[in-house]
Design an enzyme around this catalytic site. Structure first.
Site, PDB file in Angstrom:
ATOM      1  N   ASN A  78       0.822  -0.957  -0.110  1.00 51.56           N
ATOM      2  CA  ASN A  78       0.162  -0.487   0.166  1.00 51.56           C
ATOM      3  C   ASN A  78       0.624   1.117   0.409  1.00 51.56           C
ATOM      4  OD1 ASN A  78      -2.336  -1.643   0.274  1.00 51.56           O
ATOM      5  ND2 ASN A  78      -3.227  -1.237   2.162  1.00 51.56           N
ATOM      6  N   ARG A  97      -3.427 -17.117   4.870  1.00 51.38           N
ATOM      7  CA  ARG A  97      -2.723 -17.124   5.110  1.00 51.38           C
ATOM      8  C   ARG A  97      -1.462 -17.484   5.600  1.00 51.38           C
ATOM      9  NH1 ARG A  97      -1.868 -10.549   7.824  1.00 51.38           N
ATOM     10  NH2 ARG A  97      -0.378 -10.420   5.869  1.00 51.38           N
ATOM     11  N   ASN A 150       2.322  -1.077  13.532  1.00 50.75           N
ATOM     12  CA  ASN A 150       1.389  -2.264  12.788  1.00 50.75           C
ATOM     13  C   ASN A 150       1.132  -3.188  13.568  1.00 50.75           C
ATOM     14  OD1 ASN A 150       0.231  -1.122  10.701  1.00 50.75           O
ATOM     15  ND2 ASN A 150       1.605  -1.450   9.333  1.00 50.75           N
ATOM     16  N   ARG A 185      -0.610  -6.310  14.861  1.00 47.72           N
ATOM     17  CA  ARG A 185      -1.880  -7.037  14.820  1.00 47.72           C
ATOM     18  C   ARG A 185      -1.408  -8.383  15.915  1.00 47.72           C
ATOM     19  NH1 ARG A 185      -2.438  -2.741  12.954  1.00 47.72           N
ATOM     20  NH2 ARG A 185      -2.626  -2.772  10.187  1.00 47.72           N
ATOM     21  N   LYS A 236       0.980   8.695  16.390  1.00 43.01           N
ATOM     22  CA  LYS A 236      -0.062   8.660  15.871  1.00 43.01           C
ATOM     23  C   LYS A 236      -1.322   8.672  16.360  1.00 43.01           C
ATOM     24  CE  LYS A 236       0.506   5.539  12.667  1.00 43.01           C
ATOM     25  NZ  LYS A 236       0.678   3.885  11.559  1.00 43.01           N
ATOM     26  N   ALA A 267      -1.322  14.008  15.299  1.00 45.04           N
ATOM     27  CA  ALA A 267      -0.091  13.303  15.256  1.00 45.04           C
ATOM     28  C   ALA A 267       0.867  13.476  16.001  1.00 45.04           C
ATOM     29  CB  ALA A 267       0.466  12.929  14.187  1.00 45.04           C
ATOM     30  N   ASP A 311      -1.253   3.476   6.540  1.00 46.37           N
ATOM     31  CA  ASP A 311      -0.696   2.867   5.751  1.00 46.37           C
ATOM     32  C   ASP A 311      -0.597   4.627   4.820  1.00 46.37           C
ATOM     33  OD1 ASP A 311      -0.576   0.164   6.402  1.00 46.37           O
ATOM     34  OD2 ASP A 311      -1.508  -0.526   4.587  1.00 46.37           O
ATOM     35  N   ASP A 328      -8.173   0.251   0.218  1.00 44.47           N
ATOM     36  CA  ASP A 328      -7.345   0.514   0.821  1.00 44.47           C
ATOM     37  C   ASP A 328      -6.218   1.629  -0.144  1.00 44.47           C
ATOM     38  OD1 ASP A 328      -7.716  -1.480   2.281  1.00 44.47           O
ATOM     39  OD2 ASP A 328      -5.984  -2.271   2.379  1.00 44.47           O
TER      40      ASP A 328
END
Length: 389
Positions: free
Chosen positions: A51, A121, A180, A182, A238, A244, A310, A346
């Site tokens: 992205n 995945r 990121n 997750r 962020k 930010a 992203d 996205d």
């Protein structure tokens, strides 16, 4: 000769940003509701690093994506679609034994309890990336190497690769790292917090959300996050709708490799430089070497809250490549995020550089009055530039 040392020696800086990570085929719902109730899906692509590469290429930069996909139709679709944005995909590897990852998601905001994502995945081609099978010449061919914590969660080999790429070494490109976090990818692994902190501390530029820092590390507040991450030259915290906060110090030369991004452009390369951020005129000083620049977010009529992080990273990196001041880097990040927030998927075309520069140059009051709605990137000028509540 092979491996990271060889890649560093052989690299010619002909690319602005190289992004490494997994990209997947994503299936977007035709209507809101539970996955069990959605009758059909539209096909798209999704992947944090790809992205960023697509957004940078659409903004006029030379971007490359390095990844691994299956020798299947979904892999073909990924590579062709990413390349259609102007991204160099020549270093993407095909795996004949493992499939390309796919996922399905609902139309709701990722942060809500009703949001559903079904990933397919496990055992994907990307999860087989390792220090032994990636093209180091391509990875070190840019002035910036952009990575994310998602890759570290895919497999032990992927984690080993990220440790290799973030290791301090002379001539290393400026390393940009988006945390990121997750949690679902780290199930069964109790080391996610320490791994992400370790990788972030080895990078030159770090993006992290206040919410994910609290979730992963139990750290609350931008100043506390900076205290936990003193090493990166630039730390972008962020804060959602609050905007930010950017902590910036001079890029540190030496074995971290940041100086390579600022001074080793190849003949014919862009004249844009990755340079230390100019001092902010209204920043508070956290330490003698640090400036703190809070940058408010924009008000946006959100269509889908997916891909905004992203896009923000891409906007910030784009302005960094142009050597803009810290405030302007963050504002470009907000604008790129606003472009994605006002479309269902996205990816989208960003505003023109001239249009974005005009908006970024607004004074604080005018910036605070902006409200961006679907279609705003296609508008030639105002009303957004003069609109009041």
């Amino acid at each position: 000769m092979s491996g990271p040392a060889a890649g560093t020696a052989a690299a010619a800086t002909t690319t602005d940003v190289v992004c490494l990570g997994e990209s997947m085929v994503t299936f977007l719902p035709s209507q809101p509701g539970r996955l069990a109730d959605v009758p059909s899906f539209g096909r798209g692509i999704g992947g944090a690093e790809s992205n960023v590469a697509c957004a940078l290429a659409a903004a006029g930069h030379r971007a490359a994506w390095v990844g691994r996909v299956g020798a299947d139709g979904f892999g073909d679709h990924l590579v062709e679609t990413i390349a259609s944005y102007g991204v160099d995909t020549s270093a993407v590897r095909r795996d004949p034994a493992r499939p390309t990852g796919v996922y399905f998601r609902t139309a709701t905001d990722r942060g809500t309890d009703t949001h559903e994502v079904a990933y397919y995945r496990a055992g994907s081609a990307a999860s087989a990336m390792s220090p032994e099978n990636v093209p180091y010449e391509a990875l070190f061919a840019g002035r910036v190497l952009h990575l994310s914590g998602i890759t570290a969660a895919l497999s032990p080999d992927c984690l080993a690769l990220l440790r290799e790429l973030t290791a301090p070494r002379p001539g290393r490109p400026l390393v940009s790292f988006d945390v990121n976090h997750r949690p679902h990818l780290w199930r069964g692994c109790a080391e996610d917090a320490s791994v992400l902190l370790e990788l972030a501390r080895r990078a030159d530029l770090v993006f992290v959300g206040e919410d994910e820092a609290e979730e992963a590390w139990g750290i609350v507040g931008a100043e506390a996050i900076r205290a936990a991450l003193p090493e990166p030259s630039v730390l972008v915290v962020k804060r959602g709708s609050a905007g930010a906060t950017v902590f910036a110090s001079e890029l540190r030369p030496g074995p971290r490799g940041a100086e390579a991004a600022a001074g080793n452009a190849a003949p014919g390369a862009s004249t844009d430089t990755v340079s230390p951020p100019p001092p902010a005129t209204s920043a508070d000083t956290a330490t003698p070497a640090d400036t703190v620049t809070p940058v408010p977010a924009l008000r946006v009529d959100v269509v889908a809250a997916v891909g905004a992080g992203d896009a923000f990273a891409a906007g910030f990196l784009s302005a960094t490549l142009r050597g803009l001041p810290v405030r302007d880097r963050a504002r470009h990040g907000h604008l790129m995020a606003a472009a994605v927030l006002t479309v269902p998927g996205d990816l989208t075309d960003p505003p023109s550089r001239d249009r974005a520069d005009r908006l970024v140059a607004l004074d604080d009051a005018a910036w605070g009055r902006l409200r961006l709605a679907p279609g705003w990137t296609a508008a030639d000028r105002a009303p957004e530039e003069v609109r009041t509540p």
